[in-house]
Design an enzyme around this catalytic site. Sequence first.
Site, PDB file in Angstrom:
ATOM      1  N   GLU A  24       1.600  -0.618  -5.060  1.00 15.14           N
ATOM      2  CA  GLU A  24       0.545   0.262  -5.652  1.00 15.14           C
ATOM      3  C   GLU A  24       1.341   1.696  -5.428  1.00 15.14           C
ATOM      4  O   GLU A  24       1.675   2.314  -4.349  1.00 15.14           O
ATOM      5  CB  GLU A  24      -0.534   0.437  -4.315  1.00 15.14           C
ATOM      6  CG  GLU A  24      -1.523   1.445  -4.869  1.00 15.14           C
ATOM      7  CD  GLU A  24      -2.239   2.213  -3.359  1.00 15.14           C
ATOM      8  OE1 GLU A  24      -3.316   2.467  -3.816  1.00 15.14           O
ATOM      9  OE2 GLU A  24      -1.784   2.224  -2.476  1.00 15.14           O
TER      10      GLU A  24
ATOM     11  N   ASP B 149       0.669  -1.048   0.051  1.00 17.93           N
ATOM     12  CA  ASP B 149       0.035   0.070  -0.049  1.00 17.93           C
ATOM     13  C   ASP B 149       0.864   1.316   0.062  1.00 17.93           C
ATOM     14  O   ASP B 149       1.987   1.310   0.649  1.00 17.93           O
ATOM     15  CB  ASP B 149      -1.059   0.009   1.120  1.00 17.93           C
ATOM     16  CG  ASP B 149      -1.691   1.038   1.095  1.00 17.93           C
ATOM     17  OD1 ASP B 149      -2.772   1.309   0.188  1.00 17.93           O
ATOM     18  OD2 ASP B 149      -2.039   1.793   2.051  1.00 17.93           O
TER      19      ASP B 149
END
Length: 559
Positions: free
Chosen positions: A271, A208
């Site tokens: 990401e 993330d």
Amino acid sequence: MEMSPYPAAEWWRQAVVYQIYPRSFADSDGDGVGDLGGIISRVPYLASLGIDAVWLSPFYPSARVDGGYDVDDYRDVDPQLGTLADFDEMTARLQGCGIKVIIDIVPNHTSDRHAWFREALAAPKGSPARDRYIFRDGQGPDGAEPPSDWLSLFGGPAWTRVPDGQWYLHMFAAEQPDLNWASREVRDDFLTTLRFWSDRGVDGFRVDVAHGLAKNLAEPLQPLPPNGHPGESAVAPGTHPLWDRDEVHDIYAEWRQVFNQYDPPRVGVAEAWVHPSRRPRYASPSGLGQAFNFDLLEANWTCGEFLRVITDSLAGAQQHGASITWVLSNHDVVRHATRYALPAEDHLSNAGTVKAWLLSGGISPELDRGLGIRRARAATLLMLALPGSAYLYQGEELGLHEVADIPDDRREDPAFRRSGGAEKGRDGCRVPLPWTADRPSFGFSAGAAHLPQPAWFGPLSVEAQEHDPASTLALYRQALSWRGKLQAAESLEWMPGTNGQVLHFRRPGGWQCVTNFGPRDVPLPHGTVVLASSPLNKGLLPPDTTAWIVGPAPDRVRS
């Protein structure tokens, strides 16, 4: 047929990965919140799809201020979602069906309930405990002004003051304090976390906010460029104060050393919302291995945009020897069936139209549901024919649209609250899945779901589509089955029929994919159509339709 040149240890290079948002997938205990037991109960369904791996969004202990991305403990399971024993059983069941397991890791920030942050609040200024996070004195005579004018991505200031007068940085919600990745202790602790889950059999990690760990925190703190998106920033690449700094790759080089201690090596997927030219470094063999390519997700439904995105993305990946990924939907964006059902804007993304539609509660502009699902099916079939790995989001195999009319008092996304309603947030793509046609929660739970499900979910449920050969669920199953049979080396050849209306390419072994973006039917090349996203019209390919073709030597499509 030409076979893939990559070893089995690089299974991820052309894998189909199915994202599970655990709180909204399936609930096993009736509390309205999805859990690991629910996932275990649906392993046969996942196996029936023909996927290669699942990616689980966070399941860690959390106050769920941001859907679980506010993590209390990186090495445990939220009691509401299950136990470590449940995780082990889920992993064993999935891997027993040949499905790999990728888990989310959230290294940019912890929750404000994490033991480290509680210790930091109790510790004095300048202490080692505070050095794990980003604490600063405020500006002004009494330090009552934030250390800088930086804004949170969820709206409002990126700094919150603590009782002793210092401020801490949070680029997301105030309950998500940013970690200080200049701290050796922080780096070592995450290496321990990677080993903890790898030792439990996890095959990989989705990282993330992978572009956000390295920050320039030298005093005085720099003002941010006018556009906060690193892929569009005016500053020189790698020099933004907060995003996509060159130093972040030193962190992932250490992670790669841990990954390579396992057989097969663990994989990471970043990401990283960065300029396309910066993406391959995250996906390099010395880094994480993969990075999400969001360019297709941001493209309008036009032949020109899809052609440009695919051509540029493949060229960048091949230049650096990196794996390529494709994404159309995930837990952070409006579902692609809905995006394609709204009028397109002139530029790359129709984000403005989508935002207006969300703010109207799904009323204006009017949603053409039939057109949206037709285009979504065509886009998915096209994406699955591309070389590289494909990431699917739960529910897209059912043709689900975004849920726009969630009552304000039921919304959970902090972006809605922190923006004062100026942003509707991401709850509309996180509404729990419909498994059966009946209420109260369409088979998701014995009780009501944590987010309200619309009545139109029933006809789109798994139960309603299970035995319908024309359903979107059937299309996904057929496409993944054929993809497994046809997949070969990571390359494609553009065919002469590609033009402003038709996108036509050939994969190794003679597999062809043709997509008609235009307003009229077009002839198909010679060969056998093994799959089409919509019924053919007397042998012609209708508008907004993709077909897969195998057979004789390639020829061109005439428009």
